[in-house]
Design an enzyme around this catalytic site. Structure first.
Site, PDB file in Angstrom:
ATOM      1  N   THR A  13       0.588  -7.361   0.967  1.00  0.00           N
ATOM      2  CA  THR A  13      -0.064  -6.057   0.960  1.00  0.00           C
ATOM      3  C   THR A  13      -0.796  -5.868   2.287  1.00  0.00           C
ATOM      4  O   THR A  13      -0.632  -6.652   3.228  1.00  0.00           O
ATOM      5  CB  THR A  13      -1.004  -5.918  -0.264  1.00  0.00           C
ATOM      6  OG1 THR A  13      -1.478  -4.575  -0.338  1.00  0.00           O
ATOM      7  CG2 THR A  13      -2.172  -6.886  -0.197  1.00  0.00           C
ATOM      8  N   LYS A  36       2.199  -6.077   6.177  1.00  0.00           N
ATOM      9  CA  LYS A  36       3.607  -5.829   5.830  1.00  0.00           C
ATOM     10  C   LYS A  36       4.531  -5.864   7.038  1.00  0.00           C
ATOM     11  O   LYS A  36       5.668  -6.344   6.941  1.00  0.00           O
ATOM     12  CB  LYS A  36       3.722  -4.513   5.072  1.00  0.00           C
ATOM     13  CG  LYS A  36       3.020  -4.577   3.724  1.00  0.00           C
ATOM     14  CD  LYS A  36       3.140  -3.313   2.924  1.00  0.00           C
ATOM     15  CE  LYS A  36       2.376  -3.472   1.609  1.00  0.00           C
ATOM     16  NZ  LYS A  36       2.527  -2.319   0.715  1.00  0.00           N
ATOM     17  N   ASP A  86       8.313  -1.160  -1.713  1.00  0.00           N
ATOM     18  CA  ASP A  86       7.271  -0.129  -1.749  1.00  0.00           C
ATOM     19  C   ASP A  86       7.866   1.270  -1.880  1.00  0.00           C
ATOM     20  O   ASP A  86       7.459   2.059  -2.734  1.00  0.00           O
ATOM     21  CB  ASP A  86       6.414  -0.191  -0.485  1.00  0.00           C
ATOM     22  CG  ASP A  86       5.317  -1.239  -0.562  1.00  0.00           C
ATOM     23  OD1 ASP A  86       4.959  -1.640  -1.687  1.00  0.00           O
ATOM     24  OD2 ASP A  86       4.823  -1.653   0.484  1.00  0.00           O
ATOM     25  N   PRO A 131      -0.370   7.923  17.085  1.00  0.00           N
ATOM     26  CA  PRO A 131       0.893   8.632  17.310  1.00  0.00           C
ATOM     27  C   PRO A 131       2.083   7.702  17.511  1.00  0.00           C
ATOM     28  O   PRO A 131       3.212   8.059  17.163  1.00  0.00           O
ATOM     29  CB  PRO A 131       0.617   9.452  18.580  1.00  0.00           C
ATOM     30  CG  PRO A 131      -0.868   9.555  18.670  1.00  0.00           C
ATOM     31  CD  PRO A 131      -1.391   8.290  18.084  1.00  0.00           C
ATOM     32  N   ARG A 161       2.731   4.965  15.924  1.00  0.00           N
ATOM     33  CA  ARG A 161       3.258   4.617  14.600  1.00  0.00           C
ATOM     34  C   ARG A 161       4.211   5.693  14.102  1.00  0.00           C
ATOM     35  O   ARG A 161       5.273   5.403  13.545  1.00  0.00           O
ATOM     36  CB  ARG A 161       2.116   4.451  13.598  1.00  0.00           C
ATOM     37  CG  ARG A 161       1.368   3.156  13.663  1.00  0.00           C
ATOM     38  CD  ARG A 161       0.343   3.134  12.550  1.00  0.00           C
ATOM     39  NE  ARG A 161      -0.393   1.899  12.486  1.00  0.00           N
ATOM     40  CZ  ARG A 161      -1.347   1.650  11.601  1.00  0.00           C
ATOM     41  NH1 ARG A 161      -1.672   2.584  10.716  1.00  0.00           N
ATOM     42  NH2 ARG A 161      -1.974   0.501  11.592  1.00  0.00           N
TER      43      ARG A 161
END
Length: 286
Positions: free
Chosen positions: A76, A80, A117, A168, A170
């Site tokens: 978690t 990740k 997920d 940004p 990401r």
């Protein structure tokens, strides 16, 4: 799948170990949900929380992987993306999402990474009557969970997806990974003012702590917009309480995990490890 709520695992010298890694880890729900599954399936295993500080992750993971009775790891926030480095084999979902939330030791001794997920989140939406197919969605948070959810929403057929993050780069990374699958449906940044939105998702950790700011303001959303959160503890986050107070439908974070349980069951081959004298160990894999 049997959920034997309240069943306490009987730990012996033969018990197999699984760990869920996070920083922090106090909020994780996986042990209370997955340990009853182990008991219901007749699997001699236990899942425990392990606090893995971000700057010590490699030491923690490599140590657990060296332990001969550790069969798998759940992952978690905020690990990740980094956890991919501790598996030799990555699934398509891991490559598309950019992160992993489950690692298992294979019979060949290698470690395999998977990401449930996104699939769990979409399955939870569908079960709650909020199928994302054909919908206009804004996703706030492009980290490990956000990247997985973005991929799953695209594969589920959203009409339009806007990805928002304070970083940004990401967002650009998520768009690059999805470029071959998105057909121009994924966009960086919030939708234009006044644009219709059917679903807004918080995929950030904001809400884990009571003094966290809101990831976005539900008061600015049109009536009928579904507000979804992936934070599981507390279940009623400040975001969801605020959205409900404005009359908006809400979707809780625990749906994502509960719909991953069967996926974990198959990934970790739990039926195969059930005791021979237990009903779960006597039925065919089908």
């Amino acid at each position: 799948m049997s959920h034997s709520a309240g069943v306490q695992p009987r730990i012996t010298g033969r018990t197999r170990l699984f760990a869920v890694l996070g920083d922090p880890v106090e909020q994780v729900r996986a042990p209370e949900l997955l340990n009853p599954v182990f008991a219901g399936l007749g699997v001699d295993a236990v899942l425990v929380p392990v606090h893995a500080p971000a700057d010590r992750l490699a030491e923690v993971v490599r140590g657990l992987q060296q332990a001969g009775n550790v069969d798998g790891l759940l992952v978690t926030v905020p690990h990740k993306a980094a956890a991919r480095d501790f598996a030799e084999v990555h699934s398509d979902a891991v490559r598309l999402a950019g992160g992993t939330n489950a690692l298992r030791r294979g019979a060949d001794g290698r470690w395999y990474a998977e990401n449930f997920d996104g699939a769990g989140f979409v399955a939870g939406l569908v079960a709650a009557g909020h199928s994302p197919a054909g919908k206009r969605v804004t996703l706030v948070g492009a980290g490990g969970a956000g990247g997985a959810i973005a991929a799953a929403l695209v594969l589920a057929g959203v009409a339009r997806l806007h990805v928002v993050d304070v970083d940004p780069e990401r967002v650009r990374t998520v768009l690059r990974r999805l470029s071959g699958h998105a057909d121009g449906r994924v966009h960086a940044g919030a939708p234009p003012a006044g644009a219709a939105v059917d679903l807004v998702v918080n995929a950030t950790p904001l809400g884990l702590r009571t003094d966290d700011p809101l990831p976005f303001d539900p008061a600015s959303l049109a009536p009928g917009t579904v507000v979804a959160d992936i934070v599981m503890t507390p279940r009623e986050t400040r975001l969801l309480r605020t959205a409900a107070a404005h009359g908006l439908p809400v979707h809780h974070g625990d749906h994502m995990l509960t719909h991953q349980l069967r996926m974990y069951e198959h990934f970790f081959a739990l039926h195969r490890n059930a005791r021979p004298d237990h009903p779960a160990g006597q039925r065919s894999e089908g």
